[in-house]
Scaffold this motif. Structure first.
Motif, PDB file in Angstrom:
ATOM      1  N   ALA A   1       0.839  -1.199   0.000  1.00 21.41           N
ATOM      2  CA  ALA A   1       0.000   0.000   0.000  1.00 21.41           C
ATOM      3  C   ALA A   1       0.872   1.246   0.000  1.00 21.41           C
ATOM      4  CB  ALA A   1      -0.935  -0.004   1.203  1.00 21.41           C
ATOM      5  N   CYS A   2       1.953   1.223   0.763  1.00 15.67           N
ATOM      6  CA  CYS A   2       2.893   2.347   0.779  1.00 15.67           C
ATOM      7  C   CYS A   2       3.555   2.500  -0.585  1.00 15.67           C
ATOM      8  CB  CYS A   2       3.940   2.147   1.866  1.00 15.67           C
ATOM      9  SG  CYS A   2       5.152   3.487   1.971  1.00 15.67           S
ATOM     10  N   LEU A   3       3.954   1.393  -1.196  1.00 19.46           N
ATOM     11  CA  LEU A   3       4.554   1.453  -2.531  1.00 19.46           C
ATOM     12  C   LEU A   3       3.558   2.033  -3.531  1.00 19.46           C
ATOM     13  CD1 LEU A   3       6.426  -1.986  -2.749  1.00 19.46           C
ATOM     14  CD2 LEU A   3       7.412   0.257  -2.243  1.00 19.46           C
ATOM     15  N   ASP A   4       2.307   1.588  -3.459  1.00 19.92           N
ATOM     16  CA  ASP A   4       1.270   2.103  -4.363  1.00 19.92           C
ATOM     17  C   ASP A   4       1.088   3.607  -4.178  1.00 19.92           C
ATOM     18  OD1 ASP A   4       0.801  -0.408  -5.422  1.00 19.92           O
ATOM     19  OD2 ASP A   4      -0.945  -0.816  -4.136  1.00 19.92           O
ATOM     20  N   LYS A   5       1.059   4.038  -2.919  1.00 14.76           N
ATOM     21  CA  LYS A   5       0.871   5.456  -2.608  1.00 14.76           C
ATOM     22  C   LYS A   5       1.996   6.306  -3.198  1.00 14.76           C
ATOM     23  CE  LYS A   5       1.737   6.975   1.528  1.00 14.76           C
ATOM     24  NZ  LYS A   5       1.720   7.160   2.983  1.00 14.76           N
TER      25      LYS A   5
ATOM     26  N   VAL B   1      12.562  -3.668  -5.863  1.00 12.19           N
ATOM     27  CA  VAL B   1      13.941  -4.156  -5.958  1.00 12.19           C
ATOM     28  C   VAL B   1      14.755  -3.177  -6.796  1.00 12.19           C
ATOM     29  CG1 VAL B   1      15.417  -6.024  -6.783  1.00 12.19           C
ATOM     30  CG2 VAL B   1      13.234  -6.558  -5.660  1.00 12.19           C
ATOM     31  N   ARG B   2      14.258  -2.831  -7.980  1.00  8.70           N
ATOM     32  CA  ARG B   2      14.982  -1.891  -8.844  1.00  8.70           C
ATOM     33  C   ARG B   2      14.974  -0.476  -8.276  1.00  8.70           C
ATOM     34  NH1 ARG B   2      13.820  -3.431 -15.129  1.00  8.70           N
ATOM     35  NH2 ARG B   2      14.751  -5.500 -15.000  1.00  8.70           N
ATOM     36  N   GLU B   3      13.884  -0.115  -7.613  1.00  3.46           N
ATOM     37  CA  GLU B   3      13.778   1.214  -7.015  1.00  3.46           C
ATOM     38  C   GLU B   3      13.977   1.111  -5.504  1.00  3.46           C
ATOM     39  OE1 GLU B   3      10.716   3.913  -8.831  1.00  3.46           O
ATOM     40  OE2 GLU B   3       9.921   1.980  -9.496  1.00  3.46           O
ATOM     41  N   GLY B   4      14.952   0.324  -5.104  1.00  2.00           N
ATOM     42  CA  GLY B   4      15.189   0.031  -3.703  1.00  2.00           C
ATOM     43  C   GLY B   4      15.462   1.238  -2.838  1.00  2.00           C
ATOM     44  N   GLU B   5      16.286   2.166  -3.337  1.00  2.42           N
ATOM     45  CA  GLU B   5      16.608   3.347  -2.540  1.00  2.42           C
ATOM     46  C   GLU B   5      15.363   4.184  -2.280  1.00  2.42           C
ATOM     47  OE1 GLU B   5      19.893   5.706  -3.913  1.00  2.42           O
ATOM     48  OE2 GLU B   5      21.095   3.933  -4.355  1.00  2.42           O
ATOM     49  N   LYS B   6      14.563   4.375  -3.300  1.00  2.56           N
ATOM     50  CA  LYS B   6      13.335   5.156  -3.160  1.00  2.56           C
ATOM     51  C   LYS B   6      12.361   4.444  -2.219  1.00  2.56           C
ATOM     52  CE  LYS B   6       9.650   7.244  -5.958  1.00  2.56           C
ATOM     53  NZ  LYS B   6       9.092   7.374  -7.313  1.00  2.56           N
ATOM     54  N   ALA B   7      12.221   3.134  -2.379  1.00  7.70           N
ATOM     55  CA  ALA B   7      11.321   2.360  -1.522  1.00  7.70           C
ATOM     56  C   ALA B   7      11.792   2.398  -0.070  1.00  7.70           C
ATOM     57  CB  ALA B   7      11.236   0.922  -2.019  1.00  7.70           C
TER      58      ALA B   7
ATOM     59  N   LYS C   1      13.551   4.696   1.358  1.00  4.19           N
ATOM     60  CA  LYS C   1      13.393   6.056   1.877  1.00  4.19           C
ATOM     61  C   LYS C   1      11.942   6.347   2.254  1.00  4.19           C
ATOM     62  CE  LYS C   1      13.973  10.878   0.490  1.00  4.19           C
ATOM     63  NZ  LYS C   1      14.263  11.766  -0.632  1.00  4.19           N
ATOM     64  N   LEU C   2      11.008   5.934   1.395  1.00  2.00           N
ATOM     65  CA  LEU C   2       9.609   6.306   1.591  1.00  2.00           C
ATOM     66  C   LEU C   2       8.800   5.289   2.399  1.00  2.00           C
ATOM     67  CD1 LEU C   2       8.961   7.624  -2.018  1.00  2.00           C
ATOM     68  CD2 LEU C   2       9.287   8.986   0.051  1.00  2.00           C
ATOM     69  N   CYS C   3       9.228   4.039   2.421  1.00  2.00           N
ATOM     70  CA  CYS C   3       8.431   2.986   3.066  1.00  2.00           C
ATOM     71  C   CYS C   3       9.269   2.153   4.036  1.00  2.00           C
ATOM     72  CB  CYS C   3       7.816   2.087   1.998  1.00  2.00           C
ATOM     73  SG  CYS C   3       6.762   2.944   0.825  1.00  2.00           S
ATOM     74  N   SER C   4      10.185   2.780   4.727  1.00  2.00           N
ATOM     75  CA  SER C   4      11.107   2.017   5.575  1.00  2.00           C
ATOM     76  C   SER C   4      10.405   1.311   6.728  1.00  2.00           C
ATOM     77  CB  SER C   4      12.225   2.913   6.103  1.00  2.00           C
ATOM     78  OG  SER C   4      11.684   3.951   6.897  1.00  2.00           O
ATOM     79  N   GLN C   5       9.452   1.965   7.380  1.00  4.07           N
ATOM     80  CA  GLN C   5       8.767   1.324   8.506  1.00  4.07           C
ATOM     81  C   GLN C   5       7.974   0.106   8.046  1.00  4.07           C
ATOM     82  OE1 GLN C   5       6.472   4.582  10.091  1.00  4.07           O
ATOM     83  NE2 GLN C   5       7.985   4.979  11.680  1.00  4.07           N
TER      84      GLN C   5
END
Length: 113
Positions: free
Chosen positions: A43-47, A54-60, A62-66
């Protein structure tokens, strides 16, 4: 304490091995916790418009760490990898179906024997 510092806090316990060397599958409660963690993470990734975490690991991260931490704590690492790959595969499948429908393709009935 492990060899390389302290272990992760609240890390899931390792699966227990059976006498024949296999592992005991997680029970219904553990699977439900895994799926809840997966759903919250996705849901966080969708938002944040992230399809491939995996490919956008840094962004994921950063934004969805919890959400990622809870997902990885509640699921076996093989399940985490599987769910992440399945998410991308399902997205690609849906995009292909949309493209085909846009080109005029129609569903065909498949006969079962």
């Amino acid at each position: 304490m492990s060899w390389f510092g302290s272990s992760k806090p609240n890390a899931p316990e390792a699966p227990k091995a059976t006498a024949d060397g296999g592992f005991i599958a997680p029970d219904r409660n553990k699977r439900a916790h895994c799926w809840e963690g997966r759903d919250a993470y996705f849901a966080c990734l969708d938002k944040n418009n992230i399809i491939d975490s995996v490919r956008e690991g840094e962004k994921a991260d950063k934004l969805c760490s919890q959400e990622s931490v809870k997902f990885e704590q509640n699921c076996a690492s093989s399940w985490v990898q599987y769910f992440k790959k399945r998410r991308v595969m399902e997205y690609q499948r849906d995009q292909t179906l949309k493209r085909l429908q846009g080109e005029g393709a129609s569903d065909i009935a498949v006969q079962q024997k």
